[in-house]
Scaffold this motif. Structure first.
Motif, PDB file in Angstrom:
ATOM      1  N   THR A 148       0.614  -0.944  -0.204  1.00 55.41           N
ATOM      2  CA  THR A 148      -0.088   0.505   0.435  1.00 55.41           C
ATOM      3  C   THR A 148       0.856   1.306  -0.079  1.00 55.41           C
ATOM      4  OG1 THR A 148      -0.293   0.154   2.559  1.00 55.41           O
ATOM      5  CG2 THR A 148      -2.104  -1.109   1.333  1.00 55.41           C
ATOM      6  N   VAL A 149       1.974   1.392   0.287  1.00 59.90           N
ATOM      7  CA  VAL A 149       2.971   2.077   0.111  1.00 59.90           C
ATOM      8  C   VAL A 149       3.721   2.439  -1.577  1.00 59.90           C
ATOM      9  CG1 VAL A 149       5.355   3.253   0.595  1.00 59.90           C
ATOM     10  CG2 VAL A 149       3.944   1.736   2.444  1.00 59.90           C
ATOM     11  N   PRO A 150       3.348   3.929  -1.449  1.00 56.83           N
ATOM     12  CA  PRO A 150       3.507   3.874  -3.365  1.00 56.83           C
ATOM     13  C   PRO A 150       5.360   4.373  -3.878  1.00 56.83           C
ATOM     14  CG  PRO A 150       2.529   5.975  -2.214  1.00 56.83           C
ATOM     15  CD  PRO A 150       2.502   4.926  -1.513  1.00 56.83           C
ATOM     16  N   THR A 151       5.086   3.544  -4.818  1.00 54.74           N
ATOM     17  CA  THR A 151       6.806   4.025  -4.620  1.00 54.74           C
ATOM     18  C   THR A 151       6.864   4.898  -6.461  1.00 54.74           C
ATOM     19  OG1 THR A 151       7.119   1.719  -4.964  1.00 54.74           O
ATOM     20  CG2 THR A 151       8.171   2.450  -6.151  1.00 54.74           C
ATOM     21  N   LEU A 152       7.726   5.863  -6.355  1.00 57.17           N
ATOM     22  CA  LEU A 152       7.996   6.802  -6.944  1.00 57.17           C
ATOM     23  C   LEU A 152       9.193   6.486  -7.846  1.00 57.17           C
ATOM     24  CD1 LEU A 152       7.019  10.338  -8.139  1.00 57.17           C
ATOM     25  CD2 LEU A 152       9.260  10.958  -6.531  1.00 57.17           C
ATOM     26  N   GLU A 190      12.254  10.467   1.349  1.00 56.15           N
ATOM     27  CA  GLU A 190      11.361   8.892   2.202  1.00 56.15           C
ATOM     28  C   GLU A 190      10.637   9.234   3.842  1.00 56.15           C
ATOM     29  OE1 GLU A 190      12.749   5.832  -0.632  1.00 56.15           O
ATOM     30  OE2 GLU A 190      13.592   5.596   1.596  1.00 56.15           O
ATOM     31  N   CYS A 211       7.620  11.934   2.503  1.00 54.10           N
ATOM     32  CA  CYS A 211       6.456  10.865   1.730  1.00 54.10           C
ATOM     33  C   CYS A 211       5.618  10.147   2.445  1.00 54.10           C
ATOM     34  CB  CYS A 211       7.322  10.993   0.651  1.00 54.10           C
ATOM     35  SG  CYS A 211       8.171   9.303   0.565  1.00 54.10           S
ATOM     36  N   LYS A 212       5.720   9.362   2.948  1.00 58.26           N
ATOM     37  CA  LYS A 212       4.845   7.728   3.062  1.00 58.26           C
ATOM     38  C   LYS A 212       4.558   7.418   1.504  1.00 58.26           C
ATOM     39  CE  LYS A 212       2.255   9.919   6.748  1.00 58.26           C
ATOM     40  NZ  LYS A 212       0.763  10.001   7.041  1.00 58.26           N
ATOM     41  N   CYS A 213       6.565   6.868   1.103  1.00 60.02           N
ATOM     42  CA  CYS A 213       6.551   6.361   0.423  1.00 60.02           C
ATOM     43  C   CYS A 213       8.274   5.914  -0.203  1.00 60.02           C
ATOM     44  CB  CYS A 213       5.911   7.500  -1.316  1.00 60.02           C
ATOM     45  SG  CYS A 213       7.381   8.509  -1.520  1.00 60.02           S
ATOM     46  N   LYS A 214       7.951   5.080  -0.496  1.00 59.79           N
ATOM     47  CA  LYS A 214       9.313   4.322  -1.405  1.00 59.79           C
ATOM     48  C   LYS A 214       9.823   5.685  -2.869  1.00 59.79           C
ATOM     49  CE  LYS A 214      10.360   1.591   2.261  1.00 59.79           C
ATOM     50  NZ  LYS A 214      11.292   1.577   2.641  1.00 59.79           N
ATOM     51  N   HIS A 259       1.910   8.245  -9.766  1.00 55.20           N
ATOM     52  CA  HIS A 259       2.330   8.515  -8.950  1.00 55.20           C
ATOM     53  C   HIS A 259       3.116  10.977  -8.951  1.00 55.20           C
ATOM     54  CE1 HIS A 259       1.548   5.610  -6.774  1.00 55.20           C
ATOM     55  NE2 HIS A 259       2.576   4.581  -7.345  1.00 55.20           N
ATOM     56  N   LEU A 261       3.715  13.015  -6.384  1.00 54.53           N
ATOM     57  CA  LEU A 261       4.265  12.875  -5.895  1.00 54.53           C
ATOM     58  C   LEU A 261       5.456  13.267  -6.199  1.00 54.53           C
ATOM     59  CD1 LEU A 261       4.596   9.125  -3.795  1.00 54.53           C
ATOM     60  CD2 LEU A 261       4.501  11.905  -2.603  1.00 54.53           C
TER      61      LEU A 261
END
Length: 347
Positions: free
Chosen positions: A31-35, A58, A61-64, A271, A274
């Motif tokens: 569920t963690v988006p990846t930029l 990171e 951003c709550k992302c990878k 994304h 992001l």
């Protein structure tokens, strides 16, 4: 026997809980988006600004962030054209002004609304395209080692001196951004007809025309060449990173060309928000400082390089004033003519 059954039950329970925990972790991770950031190797690689920008981004951003490496900046567009949306890039980093017209013709890009940017006056013309934002810039010249040549060239014509025969490392303008910068510099400095006559002569004078900047500069640092077409900040890299002061950027009578590097968001981004936030990081004080110190390019935002060695690198540099974005037709035309000259030199 009872003890054995109990022991087996405990093992199965442990395995069940481990699998359950793994599945829960996988669900959380998925569920963690990846930029996905597409850029050239010296930006995204271990020693470039990419890893530090990724770490900074990171944190909040709550992302990878995942980098897609595109070799030299001159090859980015070629790969983007071939792979298109299947490349999965949310952000493209490293196009220069010679790429913009072609990028616009081959892909659809999102419009960027980043508000008023506190950039240098010389950078403002590069903000005219609403889909691409410059994040750094550099001036290009020839870099040499001190005390290695009898006479150091300070005009283009002096590159034809016998002492430099087969001693100049250049880049192929068809695949390398600095190579294209050199080609355009010659044509703008001498005029087109005289410029191509000069290029015909430099074909025999050059050690080689490498497909990438890193290859050409590697020939120079390994002492296979005495000059390399590079950035005025290259000696600064050797001084700060290697503690060496035996490299120098040569001042030329002809004003030096300026390369702007741009970032853009393709319309097929997954994304997109992001990606825009990552651009904001690149233009923040922290991001600009990271790019300056790791990419060895000048920042576009004011207040970053003042009081640093980077400002000193510009003291004796005279650059071209005019910012241009050549059309696709113009770039293809001069590259075709360069290619014809190159083929003639090889035959």
């Amino acid at each position: 026997m009872k003890h054995f059954i109990f022991f087996i039950a405990v093992i199965f329970l442990g395995l069940f809980l481990a699998v359950l925990n793994k599945n829960e972790q996988s669900t959380i991770t998925s569920t963690v988006p990846t930029l996905r950031v597409f850029g050239y190797a010296s930006f995204t690689g271990r020693w470039g600004p990419g890893p530090l920008l990724k770490e900074q981004f990171e944190k909040t951003c709550k992302c990878k962030v995942e980098f897609i490496e595109g070799s030299d900046s001159g090859i980015l567009l070629q790969r983007l054209k071939i792979e298109g949306e299947s490349l999965g890039a949310d952000l493209v980093i490293g196009l220069d002004q010679f790429d913009l017209s072609k990028a616009m013709a081959e892909q659809t890009w999102r419009k960027l609304s980043l508000g008023e940017l506190n950039v240098y006056d010389s950078v403002k013309p590069a903000l005219s395209n609403g889909s691409f934002i410059p994040y750094d810039w550099g001036a290009l010249t020839f870099v040499a080692r001190k005390n290695e040549l009898t006479n150091y060239p300070d005009t283009l014509d002096e590159l034809l001196a016998p002492e430099l025969n087969k001693k100049i490392a250049l880049e192929d303008p068809r695949t390398s951004s600095p190579g294209m910068q050199f080609l355009y510099w010659v044509l703008k400095s001498k005029g087109e007809e005289e410029g191509f006559k000069f290029l015909d002569k430099i074909m025999a004078q050059a050690h080689s025309f490498s497909p990438t900047w890193s290859t050409a500069y590697g020939l120079f640092t390994s002492k296979q060449a005495k000059l390399a077409y590079s950035y005025v900040t290259s000696p600064l890299y050797h001084e700060l990173e290697e503690k060496r002061q035996d490299y120098t950027a040569l001042p030329f009578a002809e004003p030096l060309p300026v390369q702007f590097e741009f970032v853009g968001i393709p319309e097929f981004c997954r994304h997109c928000e992001l990606a825009e936030k990552f651009i904001n990081l690149m233009l923040s004080n922290e991001g600009q400082k990271t790019i300056m110190e790791k990419n060895y390019m000048f920042p576009v935002m004011k207040g970053i390089m003042e009081g640093t060695p980077f400002a000193n690198a510009l003291v004796h540099v005279k650059t071209m004033d005019q910012f241009e974005v050549p059309s696709v037709t113009e770039v293809e035309r001069i590259l075709k003519r360069w290619t014809e000259i190159r083929r003639g030199a090889l035959n």
